[in-house]
Design a protein around this motif. Structure first.
Motif, PDB file in Angstrom:
ATOM      1  N   LEU A   1      -5.777   6.726  -6.552  1.00  0.00           N
ATOM      2  CA  LEU A   1      -5.042   6.143  -5.434  1.00  0.00           C
ATOM      3  C   LEU A   1      -5.705   4.861  -4.936  1.00  0.00           C
ATOM      4  O   LEU A   1      -5.064   4.027  -4.280  1.00  0.00           O
ATOM      5  CB  LEU A   1      -4.942   7.151  -4.284  1.00  0.00           C
ATOM      6  CG  LEU A   1      -4.114   8.410  -4.553  1.00  0.00           C
ATOM      7  CD1 LEU A   1      -4.182   9.357  -3.365  1.00  0.00           C
ATOM      8  CD2 LEU A   1      -2.664   8.042  -4.849  1.00  0.00           C
ATOM      9  N   LEU A   2      -6.977   4.696  -5.255  1.00  0.00           N
ATOM     10  CA  LEU A   2      -7.677   3.482  -4.850  1.00  0.00           C
ATOM     11  C   LEU A   2      -7.124   2.249  -5.561  1.00  0.00           C
ATOM     12  O   LEU A   2      -7.233   1.132  -5.038  1.00  0.00           O
ATOM     13  CB  LEU A   2      -9.177   3.623  -5.140  1.00  0.00           C
ATOM     14  CG  LEU A   2      -9.925   4.706  -4.350  1.00  0.00           C
ATOM     15  CD1 LEU A   2     -11.373   4.798  -4.831  1.00  0.00           C
ATOM     16  CD2 LEU A   2      -9.878   4.397  -2.857  1.00  0.00           C
ATOM     17  N   LEU A   3      -6.525   2.427  -6.721  1.00  0.00           N
ATOM     18  CA  LEU A   3      -6.025   1.282  -7.485  1.00  0.00           C
ATOM     19  C   LEU A   3      -4.834   0.610  -6.810  1.00  0.00           C
ATOM     20  O   LEU A   3      -4.852  -0.615  -6.611  1.00  0.00           O
ATOM     21  CB  LEU A   3      -5.675   1.728  -8.906  1.00  0.00           C
ATOM     22  CG  LEU A   3      -6.859   2.240  -9.744  1.00  0.00           C
ATOM     23  CD1 LEU A   3      -6.384   2.695 -11.119  1.00  0.00           C
ATOM     24  CD2 LEU A   3      -7.915   1.150  -9.877  1.00  0.00           C
ATOM     25  N   PRO A   4      -3.764   1.343  -6.445  1.00  0.00           N
ATOM     26  CA  PRO A   4      -2.674   0.658  -5.728  1.00  0.00           C
ATOM     27  C   PRO A   4      -3.086   0.152  -4.352  1.00  0.00           C
ATOM     28  O   PRO A   4      -2.550  -0.852  -3.878  1.00  0.00           O
ATOM     29  CB  PRO A   4      -1.578   1.732  -5.627  1.00  0.00           C
ATOM     30  CG  PRO A   4      -2.275   3.023  -5.829  1.00  0.00           C
ATOM     31  CD  PRO A   4      -3.428   2.751  -6.738  1.00  0.00           C
ATOM     32  N   ILE A   5      -4.040   0.832  -3.723  1.00  0.00           N
ATOM     33  CA  ILE A   5      -4.525   0.343  -2.427  1.00  0.00           C
ATOM     34  C   ILE A   5      -5.254  -0.984  -2.603  1.00  0.00           C
ATOM     35  O   ILE A   5      -5.047  -1.938  -1.836  1.00  0.00           O
ATOM     36  CB  ILE A   5      -5.440   1.389  -1.769  1.00  0.00           C
ATOM     37  CG1 ILE A   5      -4.633   2.635  -1.394  1.00  0.00           C
ATOM     38  CG2 ILE A   5      -6.123   0.812  -0.533  1.00  0.00           C
ATOM     39  CD1 ILE A   5      -5.458   3.776  -0.844  1.00  0.00           C
TER      40      ILE A   5
ATOM     41  N   TRP B   1       0.824  -1.210   0.000  1.00  0.00           N
ATOM     42  CA  TRP B   1       0.000   0.000   0.000  1.00  0.00           C
ATOM     43  C   TRP B   1       0.861   1.264   0.000  1.00  0.00           C
ATOM     44  O   TRP B   1       0.390   2.356  -0.366  1.00  0.00           O
ATOM     45  CB  TRP B   1      -0.918   0.020   1.225  1.00  0.00           C
ATOM     46  CG  TRP B   1      -0.193  -0.090   2.533  1.00  0.00           C
ATOM     47  CD1 TRP B   1       0.116  -1.236   3.208  1.00  0.00           C
ATOM     48  CD2 TRP B   1       0.326   0.993   3.322  1.00  0.00           C
ATOM     49  NE1 TRP B   1       0.800  -0.938   4.376  1.00  0.00           N
ATOM     50  CE2 TRP B   1       0.942   0.421   4.462  1.00  0.00           C
ATOM     51  CE3 TRP B   1       0.343   2.369   3.162  1.00  0.00           C
ATOM     52  CZ2 TRP B   1       1.554   1.195   5.435  1.00  0.00           C
ATOM     53  CZ3 TRP B   1       0.952   3.149   4.138  1.00  0.00           C
ATOM     54  CH2 TRP B   1       1.552   2.548   5.261  1.00  0.00           C
ATOM     55  N   CYS B   2       2.145   1.131   0.366  1.00  0.00           N
ATOM     56  CA  CYS B   2       3.038   2.291   0.372  1.00  0.00           C
ATOM     57  C   CYS B   2       3.239   2.862  -1.027  1.00  0.00           C
ATOM     58  O   CYS B   2       3.620   4.030  -1.174  1.00  0.00           O
ATOM     59  CB  CYS B   2       4.390   1.910   0.974  1.00  0.00           C
ATOM     60  SG  CYS B   2       4.319   1.448   2.728  1.00  0.00           S
ATOM     61  N   TYR B   3       2.987   2.035  -2.047  1.00  0.00           N
ATOM     62  CA  TYR B   3       3.100   2.538  -3.412  1.00  0.00           C
ATOM     63  C   TYR B   3       2.083   3.654  -3.668  1.00  0.00           C
ATOM     64  O   TYR B   3       2.296   4.511  -4.534  1.00  0.00           O
ATOM     65  CB  TYR B   3       2.891   1.410  -4.423  1.00  0.00           C
ATOM     66  CG  TYR B   3       4.085   0.502  -4.579  1.00  0.00           C
ATOM     67  CD1 TYR B   3       5.002   0.703  -5.598  1.00  0.00           C
ATOM     68  CD2 TYR B   3       4.292  -0.558  -3.707  1.00  0.00           C
ATOM     69  CE1 TYR B   3       6.098  -0.133  -5.751  1.00  0.00           C
ATOM     70  CE2 TYR B   3       5.385  -1.405  -3.849  1.00  0.00           C
ATOM     71  CZ  TYR B   3       6.287  -1.182  -4.864  1.00  0.00           C
ATOM     72  OH  TYR B   3       7.376  -2.016  -5.004  1.00  0.00           O
ATOM     73  N   ALA B   4       0.985   3.644  -2.941  1.00  0.00           N
ATOM     74  CA  ALA B   4      -0.019   4.700  -3.092  1.00  0.00           C
ATOM     75  C   ALA B   4       0.542   6.052  -2.644  1.00  0.00           C
ATOM     76  O   ALA B   4       0.160   7.097  -3.183  1.00  0.00           O
ATOM     77  CB  ALA B   4      -1.273   4.356  -2.289  1.00  0.00           C
TER      78      ALA B   4
ATOM     79  N   SER C   1       2.951  -3.876  -8.469  1.00  0.00           N
ATOM     80  CA  SER C   1       2.670  -2.548  -7.921  1.00  0.00           C
ATOM     81  C   SER C   1       3.190  -1.444  -8.838  1.00  0.00           C
ATOM     82  O   SER C   1       2.552  -0.393  -8.980  1.00  0.00           O
ATOM     83  CB  SER C   1       3.296  -2.409  -6.531  1.00  0.00           C
ATOM     84  OG  SER C   1       2.749  -3.359  -5.628  1.00  0.00           O
ATOM     85  N   THR C   2       4.340  -1.678  -9.468  1.00  0.00           N
ATOM     86  CA  THR C   2       4.887  -0.679 -10.392  1.00  0.00           C
ATOM     87  C   THR C   2       3.969  -0.484 -11.588  1.00  0.00           C
ATOM     88  O   THR C   2       3.691   0.647 -12.004  1.00  0.00           O
ATOM     89  CB  THR C   2       6.288  -1.098 -10.870  1.00  0.00           C
ATOM     90  OG1 THR C   2       7.162  -1.203  -9.738  1.00  0.00           O
ATOM     91  CG2 THR C   2       6.851  -0.083 -11.848  1.00  0.00           C
ATOM     92  N   VAL C   3       3.478  -1.598 -12.149  1.00  0.00           N
ATOM     93  CA  VAL C   3       2.564  -1.511 -13.291  1.00  0.00           C
ATOM     94  C   VAL C   3       1.293  -0.769 -12.899  1.00  0.00           C
ATOM     95  O   VAL C   3       0.787   0.081 -13.651  1.00  0.00           O
ATOM     96  CB  VAL C   3       2.226  -2.917 -13.825  1.00  0.00           C
ATOM     97  CG1 VAL C   3       1.099  -2.847 -14.856  1.00  0.00           C
ATOM     98  CG2 VAL C   3       3.464  -3.564 -14.439  1.00  0.00           C
ATOM     99  N   VAL C   4       0.772  -1.056 -11.708  1.00  0.00           N
ATOM    100  CA  VAL C   4      -0.453  -0.399 -11.246  1.00  0.00           C
ATOM    101  C   VAL C   4      -0.222   1.100 -11.054  1.00  0.00           C
ATOM    102  O   VAL C   4      -1.058   1.929 -11.450  1.00  0.00           O
ATOM    103  CB  VAL C   4      -0.950  -1.045  -9.936  1.00  0.00           C
ATOM    104  CG1 VAL C   4      -2.094  -0.221  -9.337  1.00  0.00           C
ATOM    105  CG2 VAL C   4      -1.414  -2.475 -10.185  1.00  0.00           C
ATOM    106  N   VAL C   5       0.907   1.468 -10.471  1.00  0.00           N
ATOM    107  CA  VAL C   5       1.205   2.879 -10.223  1.00  0.00           C
ATOM    108  C   VAL C   5       1.391   3.640 -11.537  1.00  0.00           C
ATOM    109  O   VAL C   5       0.865   4.750 -11.708  1.00  0.00           O
ATOM    110  CB  VAL C   5       2.461   3.018  -9.333  1.00  0.00           C
ATOM    111  CG1 VAL C   5       2.973   4.455  -9.336  1.00  0.00           C
ATOM    112  CG2 VAL C   5       2.139   2.600  -7.910  1.00  0.00           C
ATOM    113  N   VAL C   6       2.133   3.051 -12.467  1.00  0.00           N
ATOM    114  CA  VAL C   6       2.349   3.716 -13.759  1.00  0.00           C
ATOM    115  C   VAL C   6       1.023   3.879 -14.502  1.00  0.00           C
ATOM    116  O   VAL C   6       0.720   4.942 -15.052  1.00  0.00           O
ATOM    117  CB  VAL C   6       3.360   2.925 -14.615  1.00  0.00           C
ATOM    118  CG1 VAL C   6       3.425   3.497 -16.031  1.00  0.00           C
ATOM    119  CG2 VAL C   6       4.731   2.949 -13.961  1.00  0.00           C
ATOM    120  N   GLY C   7       0.218   2.811 -14.527  1.00  0.00           N
ATOM    121  CA  GLY C   7      -1.086   2.903 -15.178  1.00  0.00           C
ATOM    122  C   GLY C   7      -1.984   3.931 -14.519  1.00  0.00           C
ATOM    123  O   GLY C   7      -2.703   4.675 -15.194  1.00  0.00           O
TER     124      GLY C   7
END
Length: 203
Positions: free
Chosen positions: A137-141, A114-117, A164-170
């Motif tokens: 922000l709900l997506l990485p969470i 969740w820290c990726y958020a 998590s990287t793919v989710v954050v970039v997207g």
């Protein structure tokens, strides 16, 4: 002129802007491009800042008991990246310590995905994204809630990092698309309410 029957005619309805009127609205551009930079060029600082953030974060996440120099290198490069990235100085300063601290927590494994958020929130803040786009922000969470069910060992940590990287970039690209949509809506709304429009009701 009053109506002879004592009834006042309803005001003419406002028509929607025509496609030609919409096309006359200014094209969207990154808000940070409108800032006055004290040094360097926008493109060079954006590329250098992003590279330092990505590589610095990767160094921290690659840290093990046998590669502590990576932790030191990443802890220097990541704050430097935020400092270089074109934005307001207040936002750049505000994100450095929280992002670095939560990046260290990511070493704890899937339970701290969740820290990726926090990293994504810092990016949205520095890039001057409008508030509605922070919904991404709900997506990485959500991803962090699912990952622990599939990642159970330290050796599987790469799955957490990659996913998590793919989710954050997207999510960052989705926020950019949302910023364009919000700006376009505001531009059309402003155009609709312009007093000098030819089809505007006359007093």
């Amino acid at each position: 002129m009053p109506d002879p029957d004592g009834l006042q005619a309803p005001p003419p309805a406002r028509s929607e802007p025509t496609p030609e009127a919409r096309s006359s609205a200014p094209a969207w551009r990154e808000p940070t491009r409108s800032l006055t930079l004290r040094w360097g060029t926008y493109r060079a600082r954006w590329v250098a800042g992003l590279a330092l953030i990505v590589v610095g974060t990767a160094c921290v996440l690659a840290t093990t008991a046998y590669s502590l120099p990576f932790l030191l290198a990443g802890s220097i490069m990541q704050p430097a990246g935020w400092a270089v990235l074109p934005s307001t100085i207040g936002r750049r300063v505000a994100v450095v310590v929280p992002v670095l601290g939560f990046t260290w927590l990511m070493l704890g494994g899937a339970g701290f995905a969740w820290c990726y958020a926090i990293l994504l929130a810092a990016w949205l803040l520095v890039r001057l994204r409008p508030l509605p786009t922070f919904a991404v922000l709900l997506l990485p969470i959500a991803s962090s809630l699912v990952l622990p069910h599939f990642v159970s060992t330290y050796q599987q940590g790469w799955i957490t990092i990659l996913t998590s990287t793919v989710v954050v970039v997207g999510s960052a690209w989705l926020a950019r698309a949302g910023a364009i949509a919000v700006d376009s809506w505001q531009a059309v709304r402003t155009l609709r309410n312009r007093p000098d429009r030819l089809d505007a009701p006359r007093p």
